[in-house]
Design a protein around this motif. Structure first.
Motif, PDB file in Angstrom:
ATOM      1  N   THR A   9      31.887  27.033  43.313  1.00 21.39           N
ATOM      2  CA  THR A   9      31.393  26.235  42.196  1.00 21.39           C
ATOM      3  C   THR A   9      31.572  26.989  40.882  1.00 21.39           C
ATOM      4  N   LYS A  10      32.476  26.479  40.042  1.00 20.50           N
ATOM      5  CA  LYS A  10      32.722  27.020  38.691  1.00 20.50           C
ATOM      6  C   LYS A  10      32.817  28.551  38.696  1.00 20.50           C
ATOM      7  N   ALA A  11      33.605  29.070  39.612  1.00 21.33           N
ATOM      8  CA  ALA A  11      33.733  30.527  39.754  1.00 21.33           C
ATOM      9  C   ALA A  11      34.744  31.108  38.775  1.00 21.33           C
ATOM     10  N   SER A  12      34.359  32.203  38.149  1.00 24.41           N
ATOM     11  CA  SER A  12      35.249  32.934  37.245  1.00 24.41           C
ATOM     12  C   SER A  12      35.271  34.400  37.657  1.00 24.41           C
ATOM     13  N   VAL A  13      36.451  35.024  37.526  1.00 24.54           N
ATOM     14  CA  VAL A  13      36.606  36.455  37.794  1.00 24.54           C
ATOM     15  C   VAL A  13      37.147  37.104  36.529  1.00 24.54           C
ATOM     16  N   ARG A  14      36.432  38.112  36.049  1.00 23.55           N
ATOM     17  CA  ARG A  14      36.816  38.787  34.808  1.00 23.55           C
ATOM     18  C   ARG A  14      37.168  40.237  35.076  1.00 23.55           C
ATOM     19  N   PHE A  15      38.253  40.708  34.461  1.00 14.99           N
ATOM     20  CA  PHE A  15      38.628  42.119  34.494  1.00 14.99           C
ATOM     21  C   PHE A  15      38.657  42.652  33.068  1.00 14.99           C
ATOM     22  N   ASN A  16      38.404  43.942  32.934  1.00 18.54           N
ATOM     23  CA  ASN A  16      38.541  44.610  31.642  1.00 18.54           C
ATOM     24  C   ASN A  16      39.831  45.408  31.628  1.00 18.54           C
ATOM     25  N   LYS A  68      46.088  33.066  42.498  1.00 12.15           N
ATOM     26  CA  LYS A  68      46.023  32.699  43.916  1.00 12.15           C
ATOM     27  C   LYS A  68      45.395  33.818  44.760  1.00 12.15           C
ATOM     28  N   SER A  69      45.916  35.035  44.628  1.00  9.12           N
ATOM     29  CA  SER A  69      45.404  36.154  45.421  1.00  9.12           C
ATOM     30  C   SER A  69      43.981  36.514  45.017  1.00  9.12           C
ATOM     31  N   THR A  70      43.674  36.369  43.739  1.00  8.71           N
ATOM     32  CA  THR A  70      42.304  36.629  43.272  1.00  8.71           C
ATOM     33  C   THR A  70      41.330  35.669  43.941  1.00  8.71           C
ATOM     34  N   LEU A  71      41.724  34.409  44.065  1.00  7.02           N
ATOM     35  CA  LEU A  71      40.878  33.417  44.727  1.00  7.02           C
ATOM     36  C   LEU A  71      40.651  33.785  46.186  1.00  7.02           C
ATOM     37  N   MET A  72      41.700  34.234  46.870  1.00  3.73           N
ATOM     38  CA  MET A  72      41.552  34.616  48.273  1.00  3.73           C
ATOM     39  C   MET A  72      40.605  35.810  48.432  1.00  3.73           C
ATOM     40  N   LYS A  73      40.720  36.786  47.527  1.00  2.00           N
ATOM     41  CA  LYS A  73      39.841  37.962  47.574  1.00  2.00           C
ATOM     42  C   LYS A  73      38.405  37.583  47.260  1.00  2.00           C
ATOM     43  N   ILE A  96      45.647  39.237  53.592  1.00  2.00           N
ATOM     44  CA  ILE A  96      45.831  39.094  52.152  1.00  2.00           C
ATOM     45  C   ILE A  96      46.609  40.234  51.520  1.00  2.00           C
ATOM     46  N   GLU A  97      46.896  41.284  52.286  1.00  2.00           N
ATOM     47  CA  GLU A  97      47.643  42.394  51.711  1.00  2.00           C
ATOM     48  C   GLU A  97      48.280  43.202  52.830  1.00  2.00           C
ATOM     49  N   LEU A  98      49.569  43.423  52.736  1.00  2.00           N
ATOM     50  CA  LEU A  98      50.258  44.181  53.769  1.00  2.00           C
ATOM     51  C   LEU A  98      49.677  45.584  53.894  1.00  2.00           C
TER      52      LEU A  98
END
Length: 251
Positions: A9-16, A68-73, A96-98
């Motif tokens: 639900t309305k998910a956001s991922v932020r990086f600095n 895409k990968s951020t969503l999976m993580k 998700i990662e070799l």
């Protein structure tokens, strides 16, 4: 289909991201302590909402860097949302990662037992299924070789074989099969199709449109961290291609 197994639900991922180039750890620490290092916010995902029901198969599409990968993580719990919420109701087998979870110095045989432990299985259980994993991966002659000497395709074979030794509630596959040979890709697709038919939920990230449309009944199109479209696989893929993102055979 069954009840919701994943609710976002309305998910956001932020990086600095640092604005200045820092060449070594010492310089980085000094700048941080002196508060001379400036950061810029970067949102890898912005207000993404998605409900996945038990037994559904979702293809996640979009250009490189779309999130895409951020969503999976996020779904796997590797990342936490900056805002919004993520709820998962079931066991996850993530691809998700070799090489994730592999120790390059250990042999493939030893890594199977190690990965099984990380996934919550007992050593006795993994030893009981060891031959099944080896047979599916088709790496019989390389089981006592250190994994650091494996090709990316061999790592993908081993990872997929371990992750699918039992049927999880949710299988997440993030482009790792793209490095395998065509014959093994089809073998993996067959196993995933069987898992879907017997109740597993699939989240599948791939640039191969044919593969996505064959395996998935729903698709989510991401662009620059935002949802563009979600719904029927054929329709979403068609709209994505019309938007000019890539060649006709790829997404």
């Amino acid at each position: 289909m069954g009840e919701a197994i994943i609710e976002i639900t309305k998910a956001s991922v932020r990086f600095n991201m640092a604005n200045q180039q820092v060449n070594n750890l010492k310089e980085y620490v000094i700048r941080v302590l002196k508060r001379e290092l400036m950061f810029q916010e970067f949102f890898a995902l912005q207000d993404v909402s998605l409900t996945v029901k038990q037994g559904e198969a979702w293809g996640i599409i979009g250009s490189n860097g779309s999130g895409k990968s951020t969503l999976m993580k996020l779904i796997c719990g590797i990342l936490k949302p900056y805002r919004g919420s993520v709820s998962v109701y079931g066991s996850i087998a993530p691809l998700i990662e070799l090489g994730a979870g592999f120790d390059g110095e250990l042999t493939a045989r030893e890594n199977i037992l190690l990965n099984g432990t990380l996934m919550g299985y007992s050593e006795a259980f993994m030893r009981a299924h060891l031959q099944e994993i080896i047979d599916f991966a088709e790496l019989r002659d390389f089981m006592d070789m250190p994994v650091k000497n494996y090709s990316s395709g061999m790592e993908a074979r081993l990872g997929f074989s371990v992750a699918t030794v039992v049927q999880p509630d949710i299988l997440i596959c993030d482009e790792v099969l793209a490095v395998g040979d065509y014959k093994f890709q089809k073998k993996c697709e067959k196993r995933m199709k069987h898992m879907l038919e017997t109740g597993t939920t699939l989240l599948y990230v791939s640039h191969q449109r044919e593969s996505v449309e064959k395996l998935c009944d729903h698709a989510l199109w991401l662009d620059k961290g935002r949802t563009v479209l979600a719904g029927d696989t054929a329709y979403v893929c068609s709209r994505y291609m019309e938007h000019g993102k890539g060649e006709e055979s790829h997404i």
